[in-house]
Design a protein around this motif. Sequence first.
Motif, PDB file in Angstrom:
ATOM      1  N   LYS A 174       0.815  -1.223   0.000  1.00  0.00           N
ATOM      2  CA  LYS A 174       0.000   0.000   0.000  1.00  0.00           C
ATOM      3  C   LYS A 174       0.850   1.275   0.000  1.00  0.00           C
ATOM      4  O   LYS A 174       0.418   2.308  -0.503  1.00  0.00           O
ATOM      5  CB  LYS A 174      -0.894  -0.009   1.251  1.00  0.00           C
ATOM      6  CG  LYS A 174      -1.873   1.147   1.303  1.00  0.00           C
ATOM      7  CD  LYS A 174      -2.790   0.992   2.493  1.00  0.00           C
ATOM      8  CE  LYS A 174      -3.798   2.141   2.561  1.00  0.00           C
ATOM      9  NZ  LYS A 174      -4.664   2.007   3.736  1.00  0.00           N
ATOM     10  N   ARG A 200       5.157   4.788  -8.673  1.00  0.00           N
ATOM     11  CA  ARG A 200       4.389   4.451  -7.461  1.00  0.00           C
ATOM     12  C   ARG A 200       2.945   4.931  -7.588  1.00  0.00           C
ATOM     13  O   ARG A 200       2.492   5.812  -6.867  1.00  0.00           O
ATOM     14  CB  ARG A 200       5.092   5.023  -6.238  1.00  0.00           C
ATOM     15  CG  ARG A 200       6.391   4.289  -5.968  1.00  0.00           C
ATOM     16  CD  ARG A 200       7.061   4.764  -4.718  1.00  0.00           C
ATOM     17  NE  ARG A 200       7.699   6.058  -4.867  1.00  0.00           N
ATOM     18  CZ  ARG A 200       8.123   6.795  -3.855  1.00  0.00           C
ATOM     19  NH1 ARG A 200       7.936   6.381  -2.621  1.00  0.00           N
ATOM     20  NH2 ARG A 200       8.712   7.942  -4.066  1.00  0.00           N
ATOM     21  N   VAL A 201       2.253   4.340  -8.563  1.00  0.00           N
ATOM     22  CA  VAL A 201       0.830   4.651  -8.748  1.00  0.00           C
ATOM     23  C   VAL A 201       0.037   3.372  -8.472  1.00  0.00           C
ATOM     24  O   VAL A 201       0.534   2.269  -8.702  1.00  0.00           O
ATOM     25  CB  VAL A 201       0.531   5.155 -10.182  1.00  0.00           C
ATOM     26  CG1 VAL A 201       1.173   6.508 -10.398  1.00  0.00           C
ATOM     27  CG2 VAL A 201       1.020   4.172 -11.238  1.00  0.00           C
ATOM     28  N   PRO A 202      -1.186   3.502  -7.945  1.00  0.00           N
ATOM     29  CA  PRO A 202      -1.956   2.303  -7.600  1.00  0.00           C
ATOM     30  C   PRO A 202      -2.188   1.412  -8.815  1.00  0.00           C
ATOM     31  O   PRO A 202      -2.326   1.899  -9.940  1.00  0.00           O
ATOM     32  CB  PRO A 202      -3.291   2.869  -7.100  1.00  0.00           C
ATOM     33  CG  PRO A 202      -2.998   4.275  -6.716  1.00  0.00           C
ATOM     34  CD  PRO A 202      -1.896   4.743  -7.621  1.00  0.00           C
ATOM     35  N   GLY A 203      -2.232   0.104  -8.570  1.00  0.00           N
ATOM     36  CA  GLY A 203      -2.558  -0.836  -9.640  1.00  0.00           C
ATOM     37  C   GLY A 203      -1.612  -2.016  -9.673  1.00  0.00           C
ATOM     38  O   GLY A 203      -0.770  -2.180  -8.795  1.00  0.00           O
ATOM     39  N   PHE A 231       0.215  -2.332  -6.081  1.00  0.00           N
ATOM     40  CA  PHE A 231       0.311  -1.156  -5.226  1.00  0.00           C
ATOM     41  C   PHE A 231      -1.097  -0.719  -4.819  1.00  0.00           C
ATOM     42  O   PHE A 231      -1.768   0.039  -5.529  1.00  0.00           O
ATOM     43  CB  PHE A 231       1.047  -0.015  -5.944  1.00  0.00           C
ATOM     44  CG  PHE A 231       2.533  -0.220  -6.083  1.00  0.00           C
ATOM     45  CD1 PHE A 231       3.219  -1.148  -5.304  1.00  0.00           C
ATOM     46  CD2 PHE A 231       3.270   0.535  -6.990  1.00  0.00           C
ATOM     47  CE1 PHE A 231       4.592  -1.329  -5.426  1.00  0.00           C
ATOM     48  CE2 PHE A 231       4.640   0.372  -7.112  1.00  0.00           C
ATOM     49  CZ  PHE A 231       5.300  -0.556  -6.337  1.00  0.00           C
ATOM     50  N   ASP A 232      -1.548  -1.245  -3.689  1.00  0.00           N
ATOM     51  CA  ASP A 232      -2.909  -0.964  -3.210  1.00  0.00           C
ATOM     52  C   ASP A 232      -3.049  -1.568  -1.815  1.00  0.00           C
ATOM     53  O   ASP A 232      -2.199  -2.354  -1.391  1.00  0.00           O
ATOM     54  CB  ASP A 232      -3.932  -1.626  -4.147  1.00  0.00           C
ATOM     55  CG  ASP A 232      -5.188  -0.777  -4.270  1.00  0.00           C
ATOM     56  OD1 ASP A 232      -5.466  -0.006  -3.336  1.00  0.00           O
ATOM     57  OD2 ASP A 232      -5.887  -0.916  -5.285  1.00  0.00           O
ATOM     58  N   ASP A 233      -4.153  -1.250  -1.163  1.00  0.00           N
ATOM     59  CA  ASP A 233      -4.441  -1.882   0.121  1.00  0.00           C
ATOM     60  C   ASP A 233      -4.754  -3.357  -0.122  1.00  0.00           C
ATOM     61  O   ASP A 233      -5.590  -3.677  -0.971  1.00  0.00           O
ATOM     62  CB  ASP A 233      -5.639  -1.191   0.788  1.00  0.00           C
ATOM     63  CG  ASP A 233      -5.801  -1.627   2.232  1.00  0.00           C
ATOM     64  OD1 ASP A 233      -5.841  -2.855   2.485  1.00  0.00           O
ATOM     65  OD2 ASP A 233      -5.882  -0.763   3.105  1.00  0.00           O
ATOM     66  N   GLU A 235      -8.432  -4.563  -0.410  1.00  0.00           N
ATOM     67  CA  GLU A 235      -9.196  -4.389  -1.649  1.00  0.00           C
ATOM     68  C   GLU A 235      -8.575  -5.164  -2.814  1.00  0.00           C
ATOM     69  O   GLU A 235      -9.267  -5.746  -3.628  1.00  0.00           O
ATOM     70  CB  GLU A 235      -9.277  -2.914  -2.046  1.00  0.00           C
ATOM     71  CG  GLU A 235     -10.387  -2.145  -1.363  1.00  0.00           C
ATOM     72  CD  GLU A 235      -9.874  -1.295  -0.220  1.00  0.00           C
ATOM     73  OE1 GLU A 235      -9.015  -0.434  -0.471  1.00  0.00           O
ATOM     74  OE2 GLU A 235     -10.308  -1.513   0.927  1.00  0.00           O
ATOM     75  N   ALA A 236      -7.255  -5.166  -2.867  1.00  0.00           N
ATOM     76  CA  ALA A 236      -6.571  -5.694  -4.052  1.00  0.00           C
ATOM     77  C   ALA A 236      -6.693  -7.209  -4.187  1.00  0.00           C
ATOM     78  O   ALA A 236      -6.841  -7.735  -5.293  1.00  0.00           O
ATOM     79  CB  ALA A 236      -5.104  -5.299  -4.002  1.00  0.00           C
TER      80      ALA A 236
END
Length: 222
Positions: A83, A116-119, A135-137, A140-141
């Motif tokens: 995250k 460092r972008v979500p996904g 790259f996420d919580d 959820e991921a």
Amino acid sequence: MVLKSVQFDDVYFSAEDGLAETHHVFLKGNDLPARWQGAGEGKARFVVAETGFGTGLNFLATWKLFEETAEAGQALDFISFEKFPLSVAEIGEALLPWMDEFEGRVEAMLALYPLRVPGFHRLVLSERVTLTLVFDDVNEAMAQVERKVDCWFLDGFKPASNPGMWSEAVFVQMARLSKKGARFATFTSAGFVKRGLREVGFDVRKVPGFGSKWAMLVGVKE
Ligand SMILES: C[S@@+](CC[C@H](N)C(=O)[O-])C[C@H]1O[C@@H](n2cnc3c(N)ncnc32)[C@H](O)[C@@H]1O
């Protein structure tokens, strides 16, 4: 001085010896390399999933051990959830003690380290080794993943300071994604982690921990 998170009041790896901890907790704890032997028995692609990529120390140790011990033609898929991704500079500095040990793998990983972008970010590191950085919580991921997993490295910061990473949602997703006989290992022996993993069908055992930690948890999905 090892890298520490102020937010979670915990270190990224053992101050005693981070790499020795990785070998004890995650590799030996998951019975590796023995578990990936047997390419002909549905193990042509061995899938490891990790909660908490951090510096990538666990991934690098797994990658090296795999290349040293797996059979020709076997492939490693390593999926790791993160995250709060560290920067290339932070990872490079944290891994300085092991640059020689990893024989060019740190440089190869950092050369492909994503923005460092979500996904989901897929790094093809060799013909046999792929790293998927999510790259996420993790809560959820994980629900978006459709890959069956052979073994789990549970390496979030300590449950007392980061309980959200050791949630029922994560345990339920682990059960959904585990192959029959999948294993897990974690440095913690917290009671609510043990109970949560039992409730979703893991046979959980307490075994000696690394260094000054007297216990950790390992288990198998029946
Ligand atoms: C102990 S460190 C992991 C060390 C790492 N495995 C290594 O080899 O360096 C725990 C990691 O979990 C990440 N983290 C904390 N909460 C998270 C969450 N809810 N979802 C995903 N990652 C999280 C932290 O940012 C940190 O990088």
